[in-house]
Design a protein around this motif. Sequence first.
Motif, PDB file in Angstrom:
ATOM      1  N   ARG A 109       0.810  -1.229   0.000  1.00 19.56           N
ATOM      2  CA  ARG A 109       0.000   0.000   0.000  1.00 19.56           C
ATOM      3  C   ARG A 109       0.839   1.274   0.000  1.00 19.56           C
ATOM      4  O   ARG A 109       0.422   2.304  -0.525  1.00 19.56           O
ATOM      5  CB  ARG A 109      -0.960   0.017   1.177  1.00 19.56           C
ATOM      6  N   ASP A 110       2.043   1.214   0.608  1.00 19.95           N
ATOM      7  CA  ASP A 110       2.886   2.410   0.620  1.00 19.95           C
ATOM      8  C   ASP A 110       3.372   2.729  -0.792  1.00 19.95           C
ATOM      9  O   ASP A 110       3.379   3.883  -1.229  1.00 19.95           O
ATOM     10  CB  ASP A 110       4.093   2.217   1.551  1.00 19.95           C
TER      11      ASP A 110
ATOM     12  N   LEU B 200      -3.482  10.222   4.495  1.00 20.94           N
ATOM     13  CA  LEU B 200      -2.928   9.101   5.264  1.00 20.94           C
ATOM     14  C   LEU B 200      -2.690   9.538   6.710  1.00 20.94           C
ATOM     15  O   LEU B 200      -2.185  10.634   6.948  1.00 20.94           O
ATOM     16  CB  LEU B 200      -1.597   8.713   4.623  1.00 20.94           C
ATOM     17  N   ILE B 201      -3.046   8.693   7.653  1.00 19.00           N
ATOM     18  CA  ILE B 201      -2.768   9.011   9.064  1.00 19.00           C
ATOM     19  C   ILE B 201      -1.676   8.050   9.509  1.00 19.00           C
ATOM     20  O   ILE B 201      -1.849   6.824   9.467  1.00 19.00           O
ATOM     21  CB  ILE B 201      -4.040   8.857   9.930  1.00 19.00           C
ATOM     22  N   THR B 202      -0.513   8.601   9.883  1.00 18.16           N
ATOM     23  CA  THR B 202       0.619   7.729  10.190  1.00 18.16           C
ATOM     24  C   THR B 202       0.684   7.362  11.679  1.00 18.16           C
ATOM     25  O   THR B 202       1.290   6.370  12.046  1.00 18.16           O
ATOM     26  CB  THR B 202       1.946   8.386   9.759  1.00 18.16           C
ATOM     27  N   ASP B 203       0.055   8.167  12.524  1.00 18.03           N
ATOM     28  CA  ASP B 203       0.069   7.864  13.953  1.00 18.03           C
ATOM     29  C   ASP B 203      -1.385   7.746  14.432  1.00 18.03           C
ATOM     30  O   ASP B 203      -2.137   8.731  14.417  1.00 18.03           O
ATOM     31  CB  ASP B 203       0.787   9.005  14.693  1.00 18.03           C
TER      32      ASP B 203
ATOM     33  N   ARG C  46      -2.674   7.676  17.165  1.00 14.00           N
ATOM     34  CA  ARG C  46      -3.093   8.562  18.272  1.00 14.00           C
ATOM     35  C   ARG C  46      -3.598   9.906  17.761  1.00 14.00           C
ATOM     36  O   ARG C  46      -4.197  10.676  18.487  1.00 14.00           O
ATOM     37  CB  ARG C  46      -1.916   8.775  19.242  1.00 14.00           C
ATOM     38  N   GLU C  47      -3.333  10.160  16.468  1.00 17.79           N
ATOM     39  CA  GLU C  47      -3.789  11.437  15.900  1.00 17.79           C
ATOM     40  C   GLU C  47      -5.149  11.338  15.206  1.00 17.79           C
ATOM     41  O   GLU C  47      -5.564  12.277  14.530  1.00 17.79           O
ATOM     42  CB  GLU C  47      -2.743  11.960  14.921  1.00 17.79           C
ATOM     43  N   ILE C  48      -5.828  10.207  15.378  1.00 17.55           N
ATOM     44  CA  ILE C  48      -7.134  10.081  14.715  1.00 17.55           C
ATOM     45  C   ILE C  48      -8.121  11.052  15.372  1.00 17.55           C
ATOM     46  O   ILE C  48      -8.402  10.946  16.564  1.00 17.55           O
ATOM     47  CB  ILE C  48      -7.685   8.635  14.830  1.00 17.55           C
ATOM     48  N   SER C  49      -8.622  12.006  14.566  1.00 13.25           N
ATOM     49  CA  SER C  49      -9.534  12.999  15.139  1.00 13.25           C
ATOM     50  C   SER C  49     -10.824  13.093  14.334  1.00 13.25           C
ATOM     51  O   SER C  49     -11.716  13.859  14.647  1.00 13.25           O
ATOM     52  CB  SER C  49      -8.837  14.361  15.182  1.00 13.25           C
ATOM     53  N   GLU C  50     -10.875  12.345  13.229  1.00 16.47           N
ATOM     54  CA  GLU C  50     -12.090  12.289  12.419  1.00 16.47           C
ATOM     55  C   GLU C  50     -12.202  10.855  11.897  1.00 16.47           C
ATOM     56  O   GLU C  50     -11.231  10.089  12.010  1.00 16.47           O
ATOM     57  CB  GLU C  50     -12.009  13.293  11.267  1.00 16.47           C
ATOM     58  N   PRO C  51     -13.366  10.454  11.352  1.00 16.17           N
ATOM     59  CA  PRO C  51     -13.502   9.053  10.947  1.00 16.17           C
ATOM     60  C   PRO C  51     -12.412   8.595   9.968  1.00 16.17           C
ATOM     61  O   PRO C  51     -12.084   9.322   9.025  1.00 16.17           O
ATOM     62  CB  PRO C  51     -14.882   9.011  10.286  1.00 16.17           C
ATOM     63  N   VAL C  52     -11.860   7.432  10.230  1.00 14.36           N
ATOM     64  CA  VAL C  52     -10.824   6.855   9.352  1.00 14.36           C
ATOM     65  C   VAL C  52     -11.199   5.429   8.972  1.00 14.36           C
ATOM     66  O   VAL C  52     -11.987   4.784   9.662  1.00 14.36           O
ATOM     67  CB  VAL C  52      -9.421   6.829  10.039  1.00 14.36           C
TER      68      VAL C  52
ATOM     69  N   ASP D  90      -5.882  -5.428  14.342  1.00 17.33           N
ATOM     70  CA  ASP D  90      -5.131  -6.690  14.418  1.00 17.33           C
ATOM     71  C   ASP D  90      -3.678  -6.335  14.110  1.00 17.33           C
ATOM     72  O   ASP D  90      -3.303  -6.155  12.951  1.00 17.33           O
ATOM     73  CB  ASP D  90      -5.694  -7.663  13.375  1.00 17.33           C
ATOM     74  N   ASN D  91      -2.871  -6.269  15.171  1.00 15.42           N
ATOM     75  CA  ASN D  91      -1.490  -5.812  15.013  1.00 15.42           C
ATOM     76  C   ASN D  91      -0.583  -6.818  14.313  1.00 15.42           C
ATOM     77  O   ASN D  91       0.560  -6.507  13.999  1.00 15.42           O
ATOM     78  CB  ASN D  91      -0.905  -5.481  16.389  1.00 15.42           C
ATOM     79  N   THR D  92      -1.084  -8.028  14.076  1.00 18.32           N
ATOM     80  CA  THR D  92      -0.226  -9.033  13.444  1.00 18.32           C
ATOM     81  C   THR D  92      -0.145  -8.823  11.924  1.00 18.32           C
ATOM     82  O   THR D  92       0.651  -9.447  11.250  1.00 18.32           O
ATOM     83  CB  THR D  92      -0.743 -10.462  13.715  1.00 18.32           C
ATOM     84  N   GLN D  93      -1.039  -7.974  11.401  1.00 17.50           N
ATOM     85  CA  GLN D  93      -1.036  -7.752   9.947  1.00 17.50           C
ATOM     86  C   GLN D  93      -0.638  -6.314   9.647  1.00 17.50           C
ATOM     87  O   GLN D  93      -1.029  -5.412  10.389  1.00 17.50           O
ATOM     88  CB  GLN D  93      -2.460  -7.904   9.396  1.00 17.50           C
ATOM     89  N   PRO D  94       0.084  -6.104   8.521  1.00 18.71           N
ATOM     90  CA  PRO D  94       0.360  -4.716   8.152  1.00 18.71           C
ATOM     91  C   PRO D  94      -0.941  -4.003   7.761  1.00 18.71           C
ATOM     92  O   PRO D  94      -1.816  -4.603   7.146  1.00 18.71           O
ATOM     93  CB  PRO D  94       1.299  -4.819   6.947  1.00 18.71           C
ATOM     94  N   TYR D  95      -1.080  -2.752   8.168  1.00 16.12           N
ATOM     95  CA  TYR D  95      -2.300  -2.003   7.862  1.00 16.12           C
ATOM     96  C   TYR D  95      -1.952  -0.557   7.522  1.00 16.12           C
ATOM     97  O   TYR D  95      -0.837  -0.105   7.772  1.00 16.12           O
ATOM     98  CB  TYR D  95      -3.262  -2.021   9.066  1.00 16.12           C
ATOM     99  N   THR D  96      -2.924   0.146   6.945  1.00 17.13           N
ATOM    100  CA  THR D  96      -2.784   1.594   6.767  1.00 17.13           C
ATOM    101  C   THR D  96      -4.064   2.258   7.277  1.00 17.13           C
ATOM    102  O   THR D  96      -5.128   1.626   7.308  1.00 17.13           O
ATOM    103  CB  THR D  96      -2.592   2.020   5.301  1.00 17.13           C
ATOM    104  N   ILE D  97      -3.912   3.507   7.667  1.00 14.72           N
ATOM    105  CA  ILE D  97      -5.065   4.270   8.159  1.00 14.72           C
ATOM    106  C   ILE D  97      -5.275   5.447   7.207  1.00 14.72           C
ATOM    107  O   ILE D  97      -4.339   6.195   6.921  1.00 14.72           O
ATOM    108  CB  ILE D  97      -4.799   4.819   9.581  1.00 14.72           C
ATOM    109  N   GLN D  98      -6.490   5.551   6.694  1.00 11.41           N
ATOM    110  CA  GLN D  98      -6.814   6.635   5.752  1.00 11.41           C
ATOM    111  C   GLN D  98      -7.987   7.429   6.270  1.00 11.41           C
ATOM    112  O   GLN D  98      -8.850   6.879   6.946  1.00 11.41           O
ATOM    113  CB  GLN D  98      -7.317   6.069   4.409  1.00 11.41           C
TER     114      GLN D  98
END
Length: 357
Positions: A124-125, A141-144, A146-152, A179-187
């Motif tokens: 995905r990267d 893209l949200i990389t951290d 802890r910074e989620i402030s709106e729906p992702v 699920d931390n065992t799989q690579p993921y991205t946050i958008q």
Amino acid sequence: MVPKSKIDEILDGYDVNDLTIATLCSHSSLQIFHGARKMGFKTLGLTISHDTRYYDAFPLAKPDEIIRYADFDEMEERIGELYDKNVILIPHGSFVEYMGPRRFSDYAVPSYGNRAVLGWESDRDKQRQWITSAGVPMPKLITDAREISEPVMVKYHGAKGGSGYFIARDYLDFKMAVDNTQPYTIQEYCLGTRYYMHFFYDPLKKDGYRCEQGGSLELLSIDRRDESNIDEMYKLGSIEESRRHGINPSFVVTGNTPVVIRESLLPKAFDMAEKIVNRSYELFGGMWGPFCLETVVNDKLQFKVFEISTRIVAGTNPFISGSPYADLIYPGFSTGARMAMEIKESAADGTLKELMS
Ligand code: AMP
């Protein structure tokens, strides 16, 4: 990845007047076999454990032959049989996902399209790097977390049909579901109408909508996916309401419906597709054949591309006998038939190697 020289060597041993089109029995195989038969090819279904009896119900899309393997190891061991049949593989989402992109790219049978695209699609990267560097907008893209402030949207890598994806509104939501065992991205979650546009880039065609690379870009059809359970969630009230009852939204694809977009959006759609094709040549030698831009359009009529699929998508299946777009280029042709047409023409004029990898 199989070296191109090896694929060319295999093609040198083929009788190009007696090619067989093969694919894994699933996904868009009915369409692929139907299209290949329409263009006069022999067809071969490859399967591991899939129930193939449903082909009996669709005689015009049933492959001439089916090879059933115990597993993908056996498919690799018996590769010689495919050479004997002059097989050209048509990759589709399930073929690549079930076999694994790396294993597929090492499987030394001539395959339609550029295998190098797999590495750019499955990561995905890299996919983001490709699309954004082409100048095409994607969801933020949200990389951290802890910074989620709106729906992702939280997405796992690979084409898993939306399985396991979830919406989070804050860090707590995220922590509870990830699920931390799989690579993921946050958008960023993009609200708007979804359109899955099925393009086809033909590097050998010299008329139509010409691209910088010299080939021609076509739009063959557009679908919208049915996704369970998100599409029906409104019937239970709000997402919050459903969550209180322990039901979380999911994005598992269950079907596809045909759509058209308003005509004034077409120039933007072509512009995005053209830029992505052009950039693919700069980055990894090109993407040709069918590909799908998965988009959301907001109420300002702005597109965002949330994903690219670099081969035939199952969303082309409603269009086995044409579409409102394909009918303006090749009446009655599906994406499967379009691929078969190109293979047939290139086999006849000696350019087959240019389409295979
Ligand atoms: P994908 O695997 O990226 O095709 O995503 C699966 C489904 O999730 C899509 O068909 C959309 O319904 C939804 N989706 C993906 N990304 C987004 C996004 N950024 N915003 C809103 N919905 C999305």
